[in-house]
Write a protein that holds these residues in place. Sequence first.
Motif, mmCIF file in Angstrom:
data_model
loop_
_atom_site.group_PDB
_atom_site.id
_atom_site.type_symbol
_atom_site.label_atom_id
_atom_site.label_comp_id
_atom_site.label_asym_id
_atom_site.label_seq_id
_atom_site.Cartn_x
_atom_site.Cartn_y
_atom_site.Cartn_z
ATOM 1 N N ALA A 243 34.325 41.854 30.756
ATOM 2 C CA ALA A 243 35.065 41.999 32.022
ATOM 3 C C ALA A 243 35.675 43.398 32.187
ATOM 4 C CB ALA A 243 36.128 40.909 32.140
ATOM 5 N N TRP B 123 41.673 38.500 23.033
ATOM 6 C CA TRP B 123 42.463 37.296 23.293
ATOM 7 C C TRP B 123 41.839 36.099 22.604
ATOM 8 C CZ3 TRP B 123 39.908 40.043 27.216
ATOM 9 C CH2 TRP B 123 38.732 39.460 27.693
ATOM 10 N N TYR C 73 35.877 21.637 25.898
ATOM 11 C CA TYR C 73 35.424 21.416 24.524
ATOM 12 C C TYR C 73 35.782 20.001 24.100
ATOM 13 C CZ TYR C 73 40.362 22.302 23.579
ATOM 14 O OH TYR C 73 41.729 22.250 23.605
ATOM 15 N N ARG D 80 48.256 32.699 33.149
ATOM 16 C CA ARG D 80 47.266 33.196 32.185
ATOM 17 C C ARG D 80 46.815 34.587 32.631
ATOM 18 N NH1 ARG D 80 48.927 27.968 31.342
ATOM 19 N NH2 ARG D 80 47.529 26.777 30.014
ATOM 20 N N SER D 81 46.393 35.390 31.649
ATOM 21 C CA SER D 81 45.971 36.771 31.936
ATOM 22 C C SER D 81 44.451 36.869 32.008
ATOM 23 C CB SER D 81 46.444 37.695 30.815
ATOM 24 O OG SER D 81 47.832 37.681 30.727
ATOM 25 N N GLY E 135 40.555 23.395 29.922
ATOM 26 C CA GLY E 135 41.658 24.351 29.990
ATOM 27 C C GLY E 135 42.449 24.118 31.266
HETATM 28 C C1 LIG Z 1 45.036 40.205 28.104
HETATM 29 C C2 LIG Z 1 44.132 39.014 28.297
HETATM 30 C C3 LIG Z 1 42.973 39.145 29.028
HETATM 31 C C4 LIG Z 1 42.128 38.046 29.198
HETATM 32 N N1 LIG Z 1 40.991 38.202 29.916
HETATM 33 C C5 LIG Z 1 40.145 37.165 30.068
HETATM 34 C C6 LIG Z 1 38.929 37.322 30.797
HETATM 35 O O1 LIG Z 1 38.619 38.384 31.328
HETATM 36 N N2 LIG Z 1 38.118 36.240 30.918
HETATM 37 C C7 LIG Z 1 38.435 35.022 30.354
HETATM 38 O O2 LIG Z 1 37.659 34.070 30.501
HETATM 39 N N3 LIG Z 1 39.586 34.856 29.663
HETATM 40 C C8 LIG Z 1 40.450 35.881 29.517
HETATM 41 N N4 LIG Z 1 41.628 35.701 28.830
HETATM 42 C C9 LIG Z 1 41.985 34.341 28.360
HETATM 43 C C10 LIG Z 1 42.742 33.580 29.479
HETATM 44 O O3 LIG Z 1 44.018 34.156 29.666
HETATM 45 C C11 LIG Z 1 42.987 32.094 29.165
HETATM 46 O O4 LIG Z 1 43.530 31.973 27.881
HETATM 47 C C12 LIG Z 1 41.740 31.254 29.247
HETATM 48 O O5 LIG Z 1 41.174 31.371 30.527
HETATM 49 C C13 LIG Z 1 42.046 29.772 28.997
HETATM 50 O O6 LIG Z 1 43.036 29.324 29.888
HETATM 51 P P1 LIG Z 1 43.152 27.790 30.264
HETATM 52 O O7 LIG Z 1 44.460 27.569 30.923
HETATM 53 O O8 LIG Z 1 41.944 27.340 30.991
HETATM 54 O O9 LIG Z 1 43.118 27.075 28.852
HETATM 55 P P2 LIG Z 1 44.358 26.421 28.085
HETATM 56 O O10 LIG Z 1 44.754 25.155 28.713
HETATM 57 O O11 LIG Z 1 45.397 27.459 27.921
HETATM 58 O O12 LIG Z 1 43.663 26.099 26.719
HETATM 59 C C14 LIG Z 1 43.194 27.151 25.914
HETATM 60 C C15 LIG Z 1 43.381 26.719 24.494
HETATM 61 O O13 LIG Z 1 42.481 25.645 24.227
HETATM 62 C C16 LIG Z 1 42.076 25.704 22.893
HETATM 63 N N5 LIG Z 1 40.615 25.740 22.829
HETATM 64 C C17 LIG Z 1 39.784 26.396 23.651
HETATM 65 N N6 LIG Z 1 38.513 26.191 23.279
HETATM 66 C C18 LIG Z 1 38.569 25.386 22.193
HETATM 67 C C19 LIG Z 1 37.597 24.819 21.341
HETATM 68 N N7 LIG Z 1 36.299 25.043 21.537
HETATM 69 N N8 LIG Z 1 38.026 24.043 20.324
HETATM 70 C C20 LIG Z 1 39.331 23.805 20.111
HETATM 71 N N9 LIG Z 1 40.294 24.328 20.886
HETATM 72 C C21 LIG Z 1 39.918 25.103 21.906
HETATM 73 C C22 LIG Z 1 42.637 26.967 22.284
HETATM 74 O O14 LIG Z 1 43.791 26.632 21.558
HETATM 75 C C23 LIG Z 1 43.023 27.792 23.483
HETATM 76 O O15 LIG Z 1 44.106 28.643 23.228
HETATM 77 C C24 LIG Z 1 42.466 36.791 28.632
HETATM 78 C C25 LIG Z 1 43.647 36.657 27.902
HETATM 79 C C26 LIG Z 1 44.469 37.749 27.733
HETATM 80 C C27 LIG Z 1 45.741 37.565 26.935
#
Ligand SMILES: Cc1cc2nc3c(=O)[nH]c(=O)nc-3n(C[C@H](O)[C@H](O)[C@H](O)COP(=O)(O)OP(=O)(O)OC[C@H]3O[C@@H](n4cnc5c(N)ncnc54)[C@H](O)[C@@H]3O)c2cc1C
Length: 584
Positions: free
Chosen positions: A450, A583, A396, A372-373, A406
């Motif tokens: 950020a 994002w 959530y 993840r980014s 996540g």
């Molecule tokens: C260029 C870039 C920069 C980023 N910078 C930041 C940053 O500075 N800080 C930051 O916190 N994140 C940032 N992100 C987002 C980060 O990369 C991740 O996507 C985020 O942290 C979630 O990752 P995860 O693996 O915990 O969640 P995942 O397991 O990947 O799950 C995320 C997914 O869960 C679903 N979801 C989330 N919330 C809900 C909801 N309430 N209801 C229903 N579905 C939901 C969505 O489909 C979402 O895509 C950035 C992303 C990009 C592309």
Amino acid sequence: MDRSILILYGSETGCAQDVAETLGRQARRRRFKVRVLAMDDYAMENLGNEKLVLFVCSTTGQGEEPANMKKSWQFLLKKSHPSDLLQDVDCAVFGLGDSSYRKFNYPGKKLYRRLQQLGANLIQSRGDGDDQHYQGLDGALLPWIDGLWANVMAKYPLPDGVARILDTELLPPSYSLTFMDDVADASLLNEPRNQPGEFDMTVQSNTRMTAADHFQDVRHLVMTNPSDDFSYCPGDVAVVYPENLEEDVNAFLEQMEWAHLADKFVYCQPNDKDKALPHGWPAAMTFRQLFIKHLDIFGVPRRSFFEMLAYFTTNPNHVERLQEFITPEGQDDMWAYCQRPRRTIAEILFDFKPLSIPYDYILDLFPPLQPRSFSIASSLKAHPHTMELCVGIVKYKTVLKKIRRGVLTKWLATLQPGNVVKRVRIVKGTMDLPPSDVPLIAIGPGTGVAPMRSFLEERIATNANDNVLFFGCRHQDKDYHYKDEWETYAKQNKLKVFPAFSRDQTVKVYVQDLLSQQGALVWDMIDEQQCKVVLSGSSGKMPDQVAYALKTVFMQHGGLDAAEAEEYFNFMNKTGQYQEECWS
Ligand SMILES: Cc1cc2nc3c(=O)[nH]c(=O)nc-3n(C[C@H](O)[C@H](O)[C@H](O)COP(=O)(O)OP(=O)(O)OC[C@H]3O[C@@H](n4cnc5c(N)ncnc54)[C@H](O)[C@@H]3O)c2cc1C
Ligand SMILES: Cc1cc2nc3c(=O)[nH]c(=O)nc-3n(C[C@H](O)[C@H](O)[C@H](O)COP(=O)(O)O)c2cc1C
């Protein structure tokens, strides 16, 4: 006839790679000799010698190509290439994108055009996958695939007497897994060295920034690396590999009746000489480590997972249901079962018991954990050898009222001082720092603040003190990230800060409302002082609402009409005066 097919992908988060591998399996069933590679793992100078090449590429940033095709794309763009370079090559291109972005599927479109310019024979019109389609990516992909194979098989028919391998027959596994009690050659356990731009980061602190009674846990994560090579610029992005938590993996291994294998070593070897283990994997590790560090078991799966699982469930009703999921007609059903409730791989495996998964197929069935980014939230000028992140922990409730976490942020929330986060890759983001004499308007609601913190720390450390920040959150006393820092800068006349607290009063106020309220200042800075404007945060409605607010400011304070305001905003985008990193 040469019946070999090369499938090249450019993929940032694994979807395009998954499509490429699906095409690879379909080609094997049609008796092609198949290679599936990331574009930059292929020697592009040989492209003219290929017969049949399928390109699958996604879009990242603002209409940019993924990191693992950048080198190849630069090669293809070379002006010195003759216009008949690819005259003997049959090609097809499928792009993956999201039409809610302004630059929809740009890399796929540009690649298709460039292949035409280089004389390639495009045997199928371009496919444009769109996340916004009600069936997601598959809405465009499935019909494109049908057309593709009709065209390919017309030109490359099966040899006489040879039949297509039926879908009911399981293809050989891509890897062999050998279990061992001990590993005699300890070097097999070594993780590959970090590549340039990758760093092991030691956690110094991991602090919750939001109030304990606030609905969201947002962390300020501080990590360090002592190396002199460790470097990044404001606007850069840290790419972080997640891990699954050990207790979750242990429960999963119990569920799968694999707990007795957890501490055994497993040696993974590709069965095809053109295939390598995914980047960063050691050749051998314990079975538990394979699931902690490398395989995604708690993510929401793609269609290809159901396709594979159908071979391993032993109940005929389950087989039928899984096979239905992967048909065009079964898409709504799959969406209702899987995407809508965001069902995880582990839960799906539970639903489709009993299972019989041969170990050699584990790497074909389970997708690799994807990184993840995160926009870097610090400046090296303010914090040498340090990288700080501002991370919202994803938690959530789904329509099934189940709590979902996540994948990466569940693990990140557990990080303690002294833990090492391996292989953090630093890549360029879509925004960059303006010269010190150019004023800055930074718009960063929520964790979108950020990269703004990185810009502001860097600028203030270099005496670039003409800065304005628009920040947005729910409550002044619960989720106003870095409040003390902004207030200190403001007292020192290094920053004007305009915070929007959406829920501290009856009428909701957002960053776009404050932009309108500060219209005179905003217009003066943009038009008169030619400041730079950067925006970061959620890619939902916010970027369009901010764009609308800016255009309204141009009309109210600059006297432009609607068309001129639109043109003015487009020009800011084109020249880089306005940049965004958003994002979902
Ligand atoms: C260029 C870039 C920069 C980023 N910078 C930041 C940053 O500075 N800080 C930051 O916190 N994140 C940032 N992100 C987002 C980060 O990369 C991740 O996507 C985020 O942290 C979630 O990752 P995860 O693996 O915990 O969640 P995942 O397991 O990947 O799950 C995320 C997914 O869960 C679903 N979801 C989330 N919330 C809900 C909801 N309430 N209801 C229903 N579905 C939901 C969505 O489909 C979402 O895509 C950035 C992303 C990009 C592309
Ligand atoms: C950070 C980010 C930026 C994106 N930018 C664009 C874009 O500018 N244009 C577009 O058409 N799609 C964009 N997309 C959508 C992706 O291209 C799409 O989700 C694709 O399926 C991802 O494939 P991948 O996993 O192989 O990278 C973006 C997605 C993300 C997460």
